[in-house]
Design a protein around this motif. Structure first.
Motif, short mmCIF file in Angstrom:
data_model
loop_
_atom_site.label_atom_id
_atom_site.label_comp_id
_atom_site.label_asym_id
_atom_site.label_seq_id
_atom_site.Cartn_x
_atom_site.Cartn_y
_atom_site.Cartn_z
N UNK A 73 -34.76 31.84 -9.68
CA UNK A 73 -33.75 31.34 -9.66
C UNK A 73 -33.62 29.90 -10.35
N UNK A 74 -32.45 29.18 -10.28
CA UNK A 74 -32.55 27.79 -10.70
C UNK A 74 -31.26 27.22 -10.25
N UNK A 75 -30.78 26.12 -10.93
CA UNK A 75 -29.64 25.49 -10.89
C UNK A 75 -28.98 25.57 -12.31
N UNK A 76 -27.69 25.44 -12.28
CA UNK A 76 -26.95 25.48 -13.35
C UNK A 76 -27.20 23.97 -14.20
N UNK A 77 -27.10 23.87 -15.65
CA UNK A 77 -27.12 22.64 -16.14
C UNK A 77 -26.12 21.75 -15.65
N UNK A 78 -26.27 20.42 -15.50
CA UNK A 78 -25.03 19.48 -15.13
C UNK A 78 -23.91 19.17 -16.15
N UNK A 79 -22.99 19.42 -15.66
CA UNK A 79 -21.92 18.97 -16.92
C UNK A 79 -21.24 17.96 -16.44
N UNK A 80 -21.20 17.13 -17.55
CA UNK A 80 -20.47 15.73 -17.51
C UNK A 80 -19.15 15.80 -17.78
N UNK A 81 -17.98 15.65 -17.11
CA UNK A 81 -16.57 15.42 -17.34
C UNK A 81 -16.18 14.67 -18.35
N UNK A 82 -15.27 15.27 -18.83
CA UNK A 82 -14.53 14.40 -20.06
C UNK A 82 -13.05 14.19 -19.49
N UNK A 83 -12.48 13.07 -20.19
CA UNK A 83 -10.91 13.19 -20.00
C UNK A 83 -10.32 14.26 -20.47
N UNK A 84 -8.96 14.36 -20.35
CA UNK A 84 -8.07 15.56 -20.39
C UNK A 84 -8.12 15.81 -22.09
N UNK A 85 -8.02 14.83 -23.07
CA UNK A 85 -8.08 14.98 -24.51
C UNK A 85 -9.38 15.64 -24.68
N UNK A 86 -10.43 14.85 -24.23
CA UNK A 86 -11.83 15.48 -24.44
C UNK A 86 -12.20 16.78 -23.86
N UNK A 87 -11.46 17.13 -22.94
CA UNK A 87 -11.71 18.41 -22.34
C UNK A 87 -11.01 19.61 -23.40
N UNK A 88 -9.96 19.29 -23.77
CA UNK A 88 -9.35 20.11 -24.62
C UNK A 88 -9.95 20.19 -25.84
N UNK A 89 -10.67 19.05 -26.49
CA UNK A 89 -11.48 19.22 -27.67
C UNK A 89 -12.53 20.03 -27.46
N UNK A 90 -13.15 19.88 -26.19
CA UNK A 90 -14.42 20.74 -25.89
C UNK A 90 -13.99 22.06 -25.93
N UNK A 91 -12.85 22.38 -25.19
CA UNK A 91 -12.63 23.83 -25.17
C UNK A 91 -12.44 24.59 -26.65
N UNK A 92 -11.77 23.57 -27.67
CA UNK A 92 -11.43 24.28 -28.97
C UNK A 92 -12.86 24.27 -29.54
N UNK A 93 -13.72 23.28 -29.55
CA UNK A 93 -15.18 23.55 -30.05
C UNK A 93 -15.84 24.62 -29.51
N UNK A 94 -15.81 25.13 -28.29
CA UNK A 94 -16.49 26.24 -27.62
C UNK A 94 -16.11 27.46 -28.12
N UNK A 95 -15.11 27.39 -28.96
CA UNK A 95 -14.69 28.87 -29.60
C UNK A 95 -15.28 28.96 -30.97
N UNK A 96 -15.90 27.88 -31.43
CA UNK A 96 -16.56 28.00 -32.83
C UNK A 96 -17.47 29.16 -32.95
N UNK A 97 -18.24 29.48 -31.89
CA UNK A 97 -19.43 30.57 -32.20
C UNK A 97 -18.61 32.16 -32.39
N UNK A 98 -17.46 32.05 -31.89
CA UNK A 98 -16.68 33.25 -31.91
C UNK A 98 -15.65 33.33 -33.11
N UNK A 99 -15.94 34.18 -34.33
CA UNK A 99 -15.19 34.53 -35.19
C UNK A 99 -13.68 35.11 -34.62
N UNK A 100 -12.85 34.87 -35.28
CA UNK A 100 -11.28 35.43 -34.83
C UNK A 100 -10.95 36.68 -35.73
#
Lengths: 212, 228
Positions: B23-50
């Motif tokens: 077992x272990x610990x999950x990697x620490x996630x540094x939070x972003x502001x609202x716009x940064x969070x939205x951009x991050x969510x969009x970027x996280x879709x990159x690996x998955x083709x539509x």
């Protein structure tokens, strides 16, 4: 243990087709006796091959290419150049497979290839034209305009893997193949084509012992 | 009166050590502001083709330490419906395994060593992990210490899924069980037009295994190609 079983059956069939495809066959449409007579004259074969895999889930066939060497009675080098470089070496010293992967050209570590000694025995039989002695397949020669050799499995277990093998011979060019097809059922089949076939030329013994 | 413990203390300590080591610990996630969070969510879709695709790979299978053999893999997937069709072939073209996933696994053809009843389910799990966006809720999005964008999901089975996209476009997916034990790690390298030329999957915990997948071909298909 289970790995050795599928490998054994599959490779037996594979080499059966390969050898049938490569041997010159001027007398094949006539009788098995002539086949054996012609086969006895073969001491070595060297050819390019193209393997086309047809499946219902593939829009176009998956094509592999490489080179094949045979030295009577039972030495084989089956070498893929693409899409994956892989070399299978068979001789009386044993059987080894080398595949180019993330760790370079490495020997297959599964240890299952030693079970393929049975393949060597089959090759020895086929190289002498003794196709009717095969325990897994019955062989039929068909003459006429569309000359064919048809191999059909003797056992149900084998039939689940390979339903039929059809070797079509050219009607106007004696000894030349039109196609060899292995049918697995469910719309899957594999076509083998051999080109630049050189028969009875001397082959370096190291071809069957060293991958490079 | 003293009773002997059921498990000797030394063995119990060793078991606990093994348990906590897995077992272990999950990697620490540094939070972003609202716009940064939205951009991050969009970027996280990159690996998955539509769109539905057909991919052919050379798959080197083995343990993390050494490769055992190479097969060819044909995979069709439809991101919209979640339907997957997959086949495993020997280099000689012999079909060892052929199955379809549409909410459940339907095996069309299976020969040893791929005829274990659980093999199809596990294989489809891995394929869906690599090619389809995670099911479940997004817990948070942000960045990691190495600068990668990360999105953390919890799937319906309670597993945690981290999708990480590095600045160079390469991506990584890590899954964890309920005790934060590592389950899978997927690493995609040499990504071109959103399709990686190499995907390496490592399975942990009960069985350690590694698949090194090298792309042979990739092409879009129609949803009808995956219907059956």
């Amino acid at each position: 243990m289970m790995i050795t079983n599928w490998l054994r059956h599959e490779v037996i069939v594979f080499f059966a087709v390969m050898l049938l495809s490569c041997f010159p066959m001027p007398g094949w449409a006539a009788s098995w006796e002539e086949v054996q007579k012609e086969a006895a004259k073969i001491t070595s074969i060297n050819a390019r091959f193209t393997q086309s895999k047809h499946m219902t889930i593939l829009a176009k066939p998956l094509v592999s290419q490489g080179r094949f060497y045979f030295q009577a009675p039972d030495s084989v080098r089956w070498e893929y150049a693409s899409p994956v470089k892989s070399i299978l070496l068979m001789s009386r010293d044993g059987i080894k497979r080398y595949t180019l992967g993330s760790r370079g050209l490495a020997e297959d570590a599964s240890g299952s290839l030693q079970s393929m000694q049975v393949v060597l025995r089959q090759i020895s039989q086929w190289s002498r034209g003794r196709f009717t002695d095969n325990e897994h397949f019955s062989a039929t020669l068909k003459g006429g305009k569309e000359r064919k050799i048809i191999l059909e499995p003797r056992e149900k277990g084998m039939a689940k893997m390979i339903s039929r093998i059809v070797i079509s011979l050219s009607s106007d060019r004696p000894g030349v193949l039109e196609s060899v097809a292995i049918f697995e059922g469910e719309g899957n089949h594999t076509l083998f084509a051999f080109t630049d076939v050189v028969v009875n030329a001397p082959l370096d013994e190291s071809l069957f012992r060293k991958p490079q | 009166m003293m009773t002997r413990p059921m498990i000797p203390a030394g063995a119990a300590l060793m078991l606990l050590t093994v348990f906590f080591a897995s077992c272990g610990t999950l990697p620490v996630i540094r939070p972003l502001d609202a716009a940064g969070t939205q951009a991050a969510e969009e970027r996280c879709r990159l690996p998955f083709l539509e769109a539905p695709h057909r991919l052919v790979h050379a798959i080197e299978a083995g343990s993390p330490e050494r490769a055992m053999g190479t097969v060819l893999g044909v995979t069709l997937f439809d991101p919209l419906s979640g339907i997957v069709r997959s086949a495993i072939l020997t280099l000689e073209g012999f079909v060892l395994f052929d199955a379809r996933y549409d909410g459940g696994v339907e095996v069309h053809r299976a020969f040893p060593p791929f005829d274990d009843p659980h093999f199809g389910e596990n294989m489809m799990d891995d394929i869906r992990l690599i090619f389809l966006a995670p099911q479940g809720r997004l817990l948070r999005a942000g960045t990691l210490d190495n600068g990668a964008i990360v999105c953390r999901y919890e799937d319906p089975r309670g597993r945690t899924i981290d999708v990480m996209v590095r600045p160079d476009g390469a991506w990584e997916i890590a899954t964890y069980g309920r005790q934060i034990e590592r389950l899978r790690r997927v690493e995609a390298l040499s990504v071109k037009n959103r399709i990686p030329e190499v995907v390496a999957l490592t399975g942990f915990f009960t069985v350690n295994y590694r698949l090194h997948m090298t792309l042979i071909s990739a092409e879009p298909v129609s949803p009808g190609d995956i219907r059956y």
